[in-house]
Design an enzyme around this catalytic site. Sequence first.
Site: not given
Length: 542
Positions: A299, A333
């Site tokens: 990720e 993010c």
Amino acid sequence: MQRCLTLTFARQSSLLLGNKFATVHCQQTAAMSGLLIHQPKYAWLKELGLSENNPGVYNGSWGGSGEVITSYCPANNEPIARVTQATLGEYEETVQKTKEAWKIWADIPAPKRGEIVRQIGDALRKKIKVLGSLVSLEMGKIYVEGVGEVQEYIDVCDYAVGLSRMIGGPILPSERPGHALIEQWNPVGLVGIITAFNFPVAVYGWNNALALTCGNVCLWKGAPTTPLTSVAVTKIVAEVLEQNNLPGAICSMTCGGADIGTAMAKDERVDLLSFTGSTNVGKMVAMMVQERFGRNLLELGGNNAIIVFEDADLNLVVPSAVFASVGTAGQRCTTTRRLILHESVHDTVVERVTKAYKQVRIGDPWDPSTMYGPLHTKQGVDQYLAAIEQAKQQGGTVVCGGKVMDRPGHYVEPTIITGLAHDAPIVHTETFVPILYVLKFKTEEEAFAWNNEVKQGLSSSIFTKDMGRVFRWLGPKGSDCGIVNVNIPTSGAEIGGAFGGEKHTGGGRESGSDSWKQYMRRSTCTINYSKDLPLAQGIKFE
């Protein structure tokens, strides 16, 4: 080559732990200023089992004899408490104990494992406010976001409980008489989890709850700048395991630097390594894991865009853009970093978003009225200033913000920059700070292309009322991201869907949908219950 790679990891020790920009805050003036944990205002820290000096290793028992690090509050630069990290020897001992614990955990039926995960969720519910306060104090995000992060872990526990009675593969039609063809799913074994500073609870929770339900054991390494959160969460989980007479090593933890992270990446006993952090470090981690033909779940970065068409409801656009770009001080993010506006609404949206930016309440993150807190580290402030300077050099105009705030802590003004080309180098750079680049487009094809031209592919969103455009956006020539939204922000994903992205975001998926499959290995099984031995494809071998 290996020595160079090791040195690179050493230079970026915090990054290997999933922290995109921060290095460990060491030894500043802790001795002179005293620790926050001793102040009556922060006495609640002791409700989480924290003390002045905290062991940073858990494998059924607490320990740690490595480097002593001090955790600092980014809102005031004051030291909170200390944590003793793991040595390589303690890492080795922890891996051995965790592998032994798997032999017990794997024999427990999945619904029984789900019951343990349910209890973990309940234990987190009892501590949600105090643990959320710690996230706010140590990471710097506002209190409601800190509590919300713990709620994510709780929600994933609830999801995993249901999953514990649903995991399974299909029974497939066999072409051979008297044969059964089935899929069998089994746990991979030991799941290593390296998490980032910006979500020091939730990302571990996504991985931990699903991995446990699937029959795996976990070894966690949190970010070096949020070690107290790692310790506090582990204490909550460990208590549940101990109350059920289970080995604590089922959920182990090693706080540490680049040496521990490198060991995890190289260790063949780590059957799956989940890494959350920067694309650059994630690439190195992936190469090290692939070298041993291991499995990874990445990720990584995101350079996320909101596209606003001429028919958009601006009453949805403005709060969405502000929340997604300013929330967590631009350190998600999924933060919106590019606001791509149709030329007919460009000036109006910029004016309204700028006005909203100026109304954002900035303050101490644990104050319930605060909407915007500090950056996590001084390195983040430096990144912020460097990005603004580059944007100016490349033709950008700062229409809001652009300055470091004159107050204690790592506070910067949320910033809007207009006038840049869609392919300006700084626009294509993910800077983990609250800077929003506003671009102007003319056609749908142009906007979709701009969304996709960056290297990352995490989250994206359009605002429109045109249903044809909506389905073009969702289709093969639309967004190339893992998260593709319509009329909502790029951030704030629900746990029920798979979370993750494409391209340089890493391709991993966590949380909902069928993400559980990443934590298991699949076997195709053919069972002959007849007295004959027919071969597939009608082959005769006599």
